[in-house]
Design a protein around this motif. Structure first.
Motif, PDB file in Angstrom:
ATOM      1  N   LYS A  19     -33.760  11.304   5.679  1.00  0.00           N
ATOM      2  CA  LYS A  19     -34.514  12.100   4.817  1.00  0.00           C
ATOM      3  C   LYS A  19     -33.869  13.592   5.048  1.00  0.00           C
ATOM      4  N   ASP A  23     -36.663  15.984   0.667  1.00  0.00           N
ATOM      5  CA  ASP A  23     -37.516  14.665   0.835  1.00  0.00           C
ATOM      6  C   ASP A  23     -38.776  14.977   1.762  1.00  0.00           C
ATOM      7  N   PHE A  24     -38.628  15.765   2.794  1.00  0.00           N
ATOM      8  CA  PHE A  24     -39.719  16.258   3.588  1.00  0.00           C
ATOM      9  C   PHE A  24     -40.833  17.215   2.719  1.00  0.00           C
ATOM     10  N   GLU A  27     -42.747  14.675   0.759  1.00  0.00           N
ATOM     11  CA  GLU A  27     -43.577  14.130   1.531  1.00  0.00           C
ATOM     12  C   GLU A  27     -44.862  14.943   1.949  1.00  0.00           C
ATOM     13  N   SER A  28     -44.506  16.201   2.249  1.00  0.00           N
ATOM     14  CA  SER A  28     -45.630  17.052   2.677  1.00  0.00           C
ATOM     15  C   SER A  28     -46.489  17.369   1.454  1.00  0.00           C
ATOM     16  N   THR A  50     -49.470  12.200  10.646  1.00  0.00           N
ATOM     17  CA  THR A  50     -48.580  11.173  10.039  1.00  0.00           C
ATOM     18  C   THR A  50     -47.375  11.848   9.727  1.00  0.00           C
ATOM     19  N   LEU A  51     -47.426  12.787   8.925  1.00  0.00           N
ATOM     20  CA  LEU A  51     -46.136  13.802   8.738  1.00  0.00           C
ATOM     21  C   LEU A  51     -45.324  14.305   9.608  1.00  0.00           C
ATOM     22  N   LYS A  53     -45.191  12.548  12.707  1.00  0.00           N
ATOM     23  CA  LYS A  53     -44.462  11.310  13.070  1.00  0.00           C
ATOM     24  C   LYS A  53     -43.084  10.982  12.252  1.00  0.00           C
ATOM     25  N   SER A  54     -43.499  11.361  11.012  1.00  0.00           N
ATOM     26  CA  SER A  54     -42.130  11.033  10.175  1.00  0.00           C
ATOM     27  C   SER A  54     -41.156  11.827  10.487  1.00  0.00           C
ATOM     28  N   ALA A  57     -39.568  10.717  13.628  1.00  0.00           N
ATOM     29  CA  ALA A  57     -38.625   9.455  13.300  1.00  0.00           C
ATOM     30  C   ALA A  57     -37.563   9.956  12.968  1.00  0.00           C
ATOM     31  N   THR A  58     -37.297  10.660  11.934  1.00  0.00           N
ATOM     32  CA  THR A  58     -36.176  10.887  11.351  1.00  0.00           C
ATOM     33  C   THR A  58     -35.133  11.870  12.208  1.00  0.00           C
TER      34      THR A  58
END
Length: 136
Positions: A19, A23-24, A27-28, A50-51, A53-54, A57-58
């Motif tokens: 991402k 993309d973020f 997503e946000s 949750t955001l 954590k995404s 992970a990225t």
């Protein structure tokens, strides 16, 4: 030789699918719309966690794909993540106060590194938007 070529192909494919900031931001936005429908601080915070954590992970994937030095795309994602950090910290509180909200807002503005007359950066605007939502 085939294994090396396959490994390089897989790493290239993984790097291509990581991402980016665009993309973020999308997503946000989706997460923000979901959180806006929630009525409690805890539920709004859960969406923001949750955001976070995404992002983590990225950023971990970026680190694995290029441990020596991050490219510009990775640095942009990291910059957005760290700009959002005050909002993530606010979301981790059991309860927030007006003082917590004011402090986190000031953290974002101080970290924005914009000249006094310059507009707030898009990253900081996103963080401030989240802080305002959590502080309603």
């Amino acid at each position: 030789m085939f294994k090396i070529a396959l490994a390089l192909t897989l790493l290239t494919a993984q790097a291509a699918t990581l991402k980016n900031t665009e993309d973020f931001f999308k997503e946000s936005q989706t997460a923000f719309e979901k959180a806006s429908k929630e009525t409690t601080f805890q539920k709004k915070s859960s969406v923001l966690k949750t955001l976070e954590k995404s992002f983590e992970a990225t950023l971990d994937q970026y680190e694995k794909s290029n441990p020596a030095e991050g490219d510009e795309k990775e640095q942009d994602v990291a910059r957005l993540f760290y700009t959002l950090e005050p909002a993530f910290e606010l979301a981790k509180l059991k309860e927030k106060t007006k003082k917590d909200c004011a402090r986190k807002k000031q953290d974002v503005l101080s970290g924005d590194n914009q000249p006094d007359e310059a507009p707030t950066s898009p990253n900081a605007k996103e963080a401030l938007r989240w802080i305002e939502l959590l502080c309603k």
